[in-house]
Motif scaffolding. Structure first.
Motif, mmCIF file in Angstrom:
data_model
loop_
_atom_site.group_PDB
_atom_site.id
_atom_site.type_symbol
_atom_site.label_atom_id
_atom_site.label_comp_id
_atom_site.label_asym_id
_atom_site.label_seq_id
_atom_site.Cartn_x
_atom_site.Cartn_y
_atom_site.Cartn_z
ATOM 1 N N PRO A 12 0.819 -1.224 0.000
ATOM 2 C CA PRO A 12 0.000 0.000 0.000
ATOM 3 C C PRO A 12 0.849 1.268 0.000
ATOM 4 N N ASN A 13 1.916 1.280 0.791
ATOM 5 C CA ASN A 13 2.806 2.442 0.817
ATOM 6 C C ASN A 13 3.427 2.689 -0.549
ATOM 7 N N SER A 14 3.834 1.610 -1.211
ATOM 8 C CA SER A 14 4.443 1.739 -2.531
ATOM 9 C C SER A 14 3.452 2.287 -3.552
ATOM 10 N N LEU A 15 2.212 1.803 -3.499
ATOM 11 C CA LEU A 15 1.199 2.306 -4.425
ATOM 12 C C LEU A 15 0.934 3.793 -4.194
ATOM 13 N N LEU A 16 0.892 4.203 -2.931
ATOM 14 C CA LEU A 16 0.659 5.603 -2.606
ATOM 15 C C LEU A 16 1.831 6.473 -3.045
ATOM 16 N N ARG A 17 3.043 6.009 -2.758
ATOM 17 C CA ARG A 17 4.211 6.780 -3.170
ATOM 18 C C ARG A 17 4.272 6.899 -4.691
ATOM 19 N N GLN A 18 3.938 5.823 -5.400
ATOM 20 C CA GLN A 18 3.981 5.873 -6.856
ATOM 21 C C GLN A 18 2.971 6.873 -7.409
ATOM 22 N N GLN A 19 1.803 6.976 -6.770
ATOM 23 C CA GLN A 19 0.839 7.991 -7.204
ATOM 24 C C GLN A 19 1.424 9.385 -7.029
ATOM 25 N N ALA A 20 2.159 9.587 -5.945
ATOM 26 C CA ALA A 20 2.795 10.888 -5.737
ATOM 27 C C ALA A 20 3.834 11.156 -6.814
ATOM 28 N N VAL A 21 4.670 10.179 -7.087
ATOM 29 C CA VAL A 21 5.707 10.339 -8.111
ATOM 30 C C VAL A 21 5.074 10.628 -9.475
ATOM 31 N N ALA A 22 4.002 9.902 -9.805
ATOM 32 C CA ALA A 22 3.333 10.109 -11.085
ATOM 33 C C ALA A 22 2.742 11.511 -11.196
ATOM 34 N N ALA A 23 2.432 12.116 -10.039
ATOM 35 C CA ALA A 23 1.880 13.476 -10.032
ATOM 36 C C ALA A 23 2.964 14.535 -9.934
ATOM 37 N N GLY A 24 4.232 14.114 -9.981
ATOM 38 C CA GLY A 24 5.329 15.065 -9.909
ATOM 39 C C GLY A 24 5.684 15.496 -8.502
ATOM 40 N N ALA A 25 5.243 14.734 -7.502
ATOM 41 C CA ALA A 25 5.518 15.047 -6.096
ATOM 42 C C ALA A 25 6.499 14.036 -5.529
#
Length: 294
Positions: free
Chosen positions: A156-169
């Motif tokens: 779950p942490n990885s999925l959340l972090r990846q969403q941040a990375v994909a959004a440029g964060a």
């Protein structure tokens, strides 16, 4: 990284292998710690070991080493990888059983112990006057109900972090029932009108070692701090937002979603805290000593 540690031996990473029956591989049945070392000196080692012991006890995995043995192995691994500024990753799984079964093996099997190092990038707190800050987004906290255990079950942490990375964060700040819990791999602080706040320890967050040090330093140096619930609105209206972790230390967040935080620059309270943090680190790790590696 030239050497890793696996089950009592130091070896090249390519030579480190585990059984496919290991429960860490099959069930994410294990815990981990990440301990920073500066100038070859383990930072907040006792605090990390106390958390390691607690996580192991919470999931009923036998601690394979005493604190003295853990320290000896960590320091030996640091030396084998050149010392300096490195993080030590250590992982303990329940071990490899003869068959795949959700229930714990009976009798218990020998835990698997793995350790490695990684270089630590220069943290933002080391250069507060030139730090540029980070961008974060908010996401719903989809993780399990025992985030206080430092489990290797990090999908779950990885999925959340990846969403941040994909959004440029660089980080996702998580919300549950309208309140801030933590980041996908960090704890969260805000500052408003001169007062710093961070969510209290509970099963909903991991009790971060850096989080605790920031709390200690605020109290020591007279910075007003409250451990309390933080609403989503309070997060959005904060004058400053910080995220903390063992390897990134204390990072100012200057943009949340599409909104600028404060004036879009690291704030004065963060700069004050960063100064105290770096001074504390330098004293403990001998970074002011001759020939120290900055």
């Amino acid at each position: 990284m030239t050497q890793v540690y696996l089950n009592g031996a130091f070896m090249a990473p390519a030579d480190a292998t585990i059984s496919p029956m290991d429960r860490g591989f099959l069930f994410a049945d294990g815990i981990y710690e990440v301990i920073p070392a500066y100038n070859g000196v383990l930072f907040r080692f006792e605090e990390h070991l106390i958390r390691l012991e607690r996580s192991l006890a919470e999931v009923d995995i036998r601690n394979p080493h005493s604190r003295a043995q853990w320290r000896e192995r960590c320091e030996q691994l640091l030396r084998a990888n050149g010392g300096g500024n490195l993080s030590v990753y250590l992982q303990v799984t329940r071990g490899a059983a003869e068959k795949r079964d959700h229930a714990f093996p009976s009798p218990a099997v020998t835990p698997t112990v793995f350790m490695m190092t990684n270089p630590i990038a220069i943290p933002a707190a080391d250069s507060p006057e030139t730090a540029v800050g980070a961008r974060a987004i908010t996401l719903d906290d989809i993780r399990w109900a025992r985030c206080d255990i430092k489990s290797v079950s990090l999908l779950p942490n990885s999925l959340l972090r990846q969403q941040a990375v994909a959004a440029g964060a660089s980080e996702a700040i998580l919300l549950r029932d309208g309140f801030v819990t933590e980041g996908s791999a960090s704890n969260v602080f805000i500052a408003k009108a001169g007062t710093i706040a961070t969510p209290p320890k509970s099963h909903a967050i991991l009790g971060g070692i850096t989080r605790d040090l920031v709390v200690e330093l605020c109290h020591q140096h007279g910075l007003a701090l409250e451990e309390r619930e933080i609403t989503e609105m309070q997060l959005r209206q904060a004058d400053e937002i910080w995220i903390t972790s063992s390897t990134k230390e204390v990072v100012p967040v200057i943009q949340l979603n599409n909104a600028i935080i404060g004036n879009g620059m690291p704030g004065p309270l963060w700069k004050a805290l960063a100064h105290h943090y770096v001074q504390h680190k330098r004293r403990l790790c001998g970074l002011d000593a001759p020939n120290a590696h900055d």
